[in-house]
Design a protein around this motif. Sequence first.
Motif, PDB file in Angstrom:
ATOM      1  N   SER A  55       0.823  -1.206   0.000  1.00 41.80           N
ATOM      2  CA  SER A  55       0.000   0.000   0.000  1.00 41.80           C
ATOM      3  C   SER A  55       0.856   1.255   0.000  1.00 41.80           C
ATOM      4  O   SER A  55       0.524   2.227  -0.642  1.00 41.80           O
ATOM      5  CB  SER A  55      -0.961   0.000   1.186  1.00 41.80           C
ATOM      6  N   SER A  56       1.994   1.240   0.721  1.00 43.21           N
ATOM      7  CA  SER A  56       2.828   2.427   0.719  1.00 43.21           C
ATOM      8  C   SER A  56       3.518   2.590  -0.622  1.00 43.21           C
ATOM      9  O   SER A  56       3.736   3.695  -1.074  1.00 43.21           O
ATOM     10  CB  SER A  56       3.849   2.365   1.858  1.00 43.21           C
ATOM     11  N   SER A  57       3.871   1.495  -1.273  1.00 46.95           N
ATOM     12  CA  SER A  57       4.526   1.610  -2.560  1.00 46.95           C
ATOM     13  C   SER A  57       3.545   1.996  -3.656  1.00 46.95           C
ATOM     14  O   SER A  57       3.922   2.605  -4.629  1.00 46.95           O
ATOM     15  CB  SER A  57       5.250   0.307  -2.917  1.00 46.95           C
ATOM     16  N   THR A  58       2.252   1.667  -3.499  1.00 49.35           N
ATOM     17  CA  THR A  58       1.284   2.052  -4.513  1.00 49.35           C
ATOM     18  C   THR A  58       0.929   3.519  -4.395  1.00 49.35           C
ATOM     19  O   THR A  58       0.477   4.120  -5.359  1.00 49.35           O
ATOM     20  CB  THR A  58       0.001   1.200  -4.426  1.00 49.35           C
ATOM     21  N   ASP A  59       1.104   4.124  -3.228  1.00 49.80           N
ATOM     22  CA  ASP A  59       0.834   5.545  -3.061  1.00 49.80           C
ATOM     23  C   ASP A  59       1.938   6.387  -3.682  1.00 49.80           C
ATOM     24  O   ASP A  59       1.700   7.520  -4.065  1.00 49.80           O
ATOM     25  CB  ASP A  59       0.709   5.905  -1.581  1.00 49.80           C
ATOM     26  N   GLN A  60       3.126   5.863  -3.747  1.00 51.24           N
ATOM     27  CA  GLN A  60       4.255   6.613  -4.262  1.00 51.24           C
ATOM     28  C   GLN A  60       4.566   6.212  -5.690  1.00 51.24           C
ATOM     29  O   GLN A  60       4.277   5.108  -6.124  1.00 51.24           O
ATOM     30  CB  GLN A  60       5.475   6.405  -3.376  1.00 51.24           C
ATOM     31  N   VAL A  61       5.183   7.145  -6.385  1.00 48.82           N
ATOM     32  CA  VAL A  61       5.546   6.894  -7.768  1.00 48.82           C
ATOM     33  C   VAL A  61       6.968   7.413  -7.994  1.00 48.82           C
ATOM     34  O   VAL A  61       7.312   8.514  -7.568  1.00 48.82           O
ATOM     35  CB  VAL A  61       4.531   7.551  -8.741  1.00 48.82           C
ATOM     36  N   ASN A  62       7.783   6.582  -8.608  1.00 52.40           N
ATOM     37  CA  ASN A  62       9.166   6.944  -8.896  1.00 52.40           C
ATOM     38  C   ASN A  62       9.189   7.720 -10.206  1.00 52.40           C
ATOM     39  O   ASN A  62       8.907   7.162 -11.269  1.00 52.40           O
ATOM     40  CB  ASN A  62      10.016   5.674  -8.989  1.00 52.40           C
ATOM     41  N   ILE A  63       9.540   8.996 -10.150  1.00 51.50           N
ATOM     42  CA  ILE A  63       9.501   9.826 -11.355  1.00 51.50           C
ATOM     43  C   ILE A  63      10.606   9.475 -12.340  1.00 51.50           C
ATOM     44  O   ILE A  63      10.562   9.906 -13.481  1.00 51.50           O
ATOM     45  CB  ILE A  63       9.536  11.336 -11.016  1.00 51.50           C
ATOM     46  N   ASN A  64      11.573   8.689 -11.911  1.00 48.05           N
ATOM     47  CA  ASN A  64      12.639   8.255 -12.817  1.00 48.05           C
ATOM     48  C   ASN A  64      12.324   6.935 -13.506  1.00 48.05           C
ATOM     49  O   ASN A  64      13.061   6.517 -14.384  1.00 48.05           O
ATOM     50  CB  ASN A  64      13.968   8.140 -12.069  1.00 48.05           C
ATOM     51  N   GLN A  65      11.249   6.260 -13.116  1.00 42.92           N
ATOM     52  CA  GLN A  65      10.942   4.956 -13.696  1.00 42.92           C
ATOM     53  C   GLN A  65       9.507   4.813 -14.174  1.00 42.92           C
ATOM     54  O   GLN A  65       9.218   3.967 -14.996  1.00 42.92           O
ATOM     55  CB  GLN A  65      11.224   3.845 -12.671  1.00 42.92           C
ATOM     56  N   ALA A  66       8.610   5.610 -13.667  1.00 41.71           N
ATOM     57  CA  ALA A  66       7.183   5.432 -13.946  1.00 41.71           C
ATOM     58  C   ALA A  66       6.846   5.777 -15.400  1.00 41.71           C
ATOM     59  O   ALA A  66       7.453   6.662 -16.007  1.00 41.71           O
ATOM     60  CB  ALA A  66       6.363   6.309 -13.014  1.00 41.71           C
ATOM     61  N   SER A  67       5.860   5.083 -15.914  1.00 45.78           N
ATOM     62  CA  SER A  67       5.353   5.381 -17.254  1.00 45.78           C
ATOM     63  C   SER A  67       4.452   6.611 -17.173  1.00 45.78           C
ATOM     64  O   SER A  67       4.029   7.022 -16.083  1.00 45.78           O
ATOM     65  CB  SER A  67       4.549   4.194 -17.777  1.00 45.78           C
ATOM     66  N   ALA A  68       4.145   7.189 -18.322  1.00 44.67           N
ATOM     67  CA  ALA A  68       3.252   8.351 -18.359  1.00 44.67           C
ATOM     68  C   ALA A  68       1.881   7.987 -17.795  1.00 44.67           C
ATOM     69  O   ALA A  68       1.275   8.772 -17.060  1.00 44.67           O
ATOM     70  CB  ALA A  68       3.131   8.861 -19.790  1.00 44.67           C
ATOM     71  N   GLU A  69       1.411   6.785 -18.109  1.00 43.23           N
ATOM     72  CA  GLU A  69       0.109   6.348 -17.607  1.00 43.23           C
ATOM     73  C   GLU A  69       0.102   6.259 -16.087  1.00 43.23           C
ATOM     74  O   GLU A  69      -0.848   6.665 -15.432  1.00 43.23           O
ATOM     75  CB  GLU A  69      -0.282   4.999 -18.219  1.00 43.23           C
ATOM     76  N   GLU A  70       1.174   5.725 -15.533  1.00 41.44           N
ATOM     77  CA  GLU A  70       1.268   5.592 -14.079  1.00 41.44           C
ATOM     78  C   GLU A  70       1.339   6.965 -13.414  1.00 41.44           C
ATOM     79  O   GLU A  70       0.701   7.207 -12.400  1.00 41.44           O
ATOM     80  CB  GLU A  70       2.494   4.756 -13.708  1.00 41.44           C
ATOM     81  N   LEU A  71       2.107   7.875 -14.002  1.00 41.00           N
ATOM     82  CA  LEU A  71       2.200   9.231 -13.460  1.00 41.00           C
ATOM     83  C   LEU A  71       0.836   9.912 -13.465  1.00 41.00           C
ATOM     84  O   LEU A  71       0.419  10.513 -12.482  1.00 41.00           O
ATOM     85  CB  LEU A  71       3.204  10.058 -14.268  1.00 41.00           C
ATOM     86  N   ALA A  72       0.135   9.807 -14.586  1.00 43.45           N
ATOM     87  CA  ALA A  72      -1.180  10.449 -14.710  1.00 43.45           C
ATOM     88  C   ALA A  72      -2.178   9.858 -13.722  1.00 43.45           C
ATOM     89  O   ALA A  72      -3.020  10.569 -13.174  1.00 43.45           O
ATOM     90  CB  ALA A  72      -1.700  10.306 -16.136  1.00 43.45           C
ATOM     91  N   LYS A  73      -2.078   8.571 -13.486  1.00 40.10           N
ATOM     92  CA  LYS A  73      -3.017   7.893 -12.595  1.00 40.10           C
ATOM     93  C   LYS A  73      -2.764   8.218 -11.122  1.00 40.10           C
ATOM     94  O   LYS A  73      -3.702   8.417 -10.353  1.00 40.10           O
ATOM     95  CB  LYS A  73      -2.914   6.384 -12.823  1.00 40.10           C
TER      96      LYS A  73
END
Length: 122
Positions: A55-73
């Motif tokens: 749950s803590s990892s799903t709340d955070q997003v790595n801006i150096n690895q995340a896809s555009a879809e993941e960032l937008a979501k």
Amino acid sequence: MSWMQLTKQFLGSVVIMFSMLMYQQQALAKKTETEKPSLAVTNQTSQQVVDVTHSSSTDQVNINQASAEELAKKLSGIGIQKAKAIVEYRDKYGAFSSLENILEVKGIGPSFLEKNRSKLTL
């Protein structure tokens, strides 16, 4: 020894082996039954740890690895176009060395960073 005696001896050995095998299975079943509550607690505890970590990892997003879809979501106040701009910037200039570097992306401002700071990781 006659054929009949050998057969009786063989069958006796088979019966003894079968009995021993059945006894071992029963002993193993009893051992497993006594361990089940302990294993269930361990599994529940492990599952809770996994869930908390997940749950803590799903709340955070790595801006150096995340896809555009993941960032937008996962980020507030960002659509797919700004998310694509972040990925394009990262691809062009390399990984972000600090969270503040995201402000260099066109269309990303300080209010976006402050609103999402707790969700962003490197």
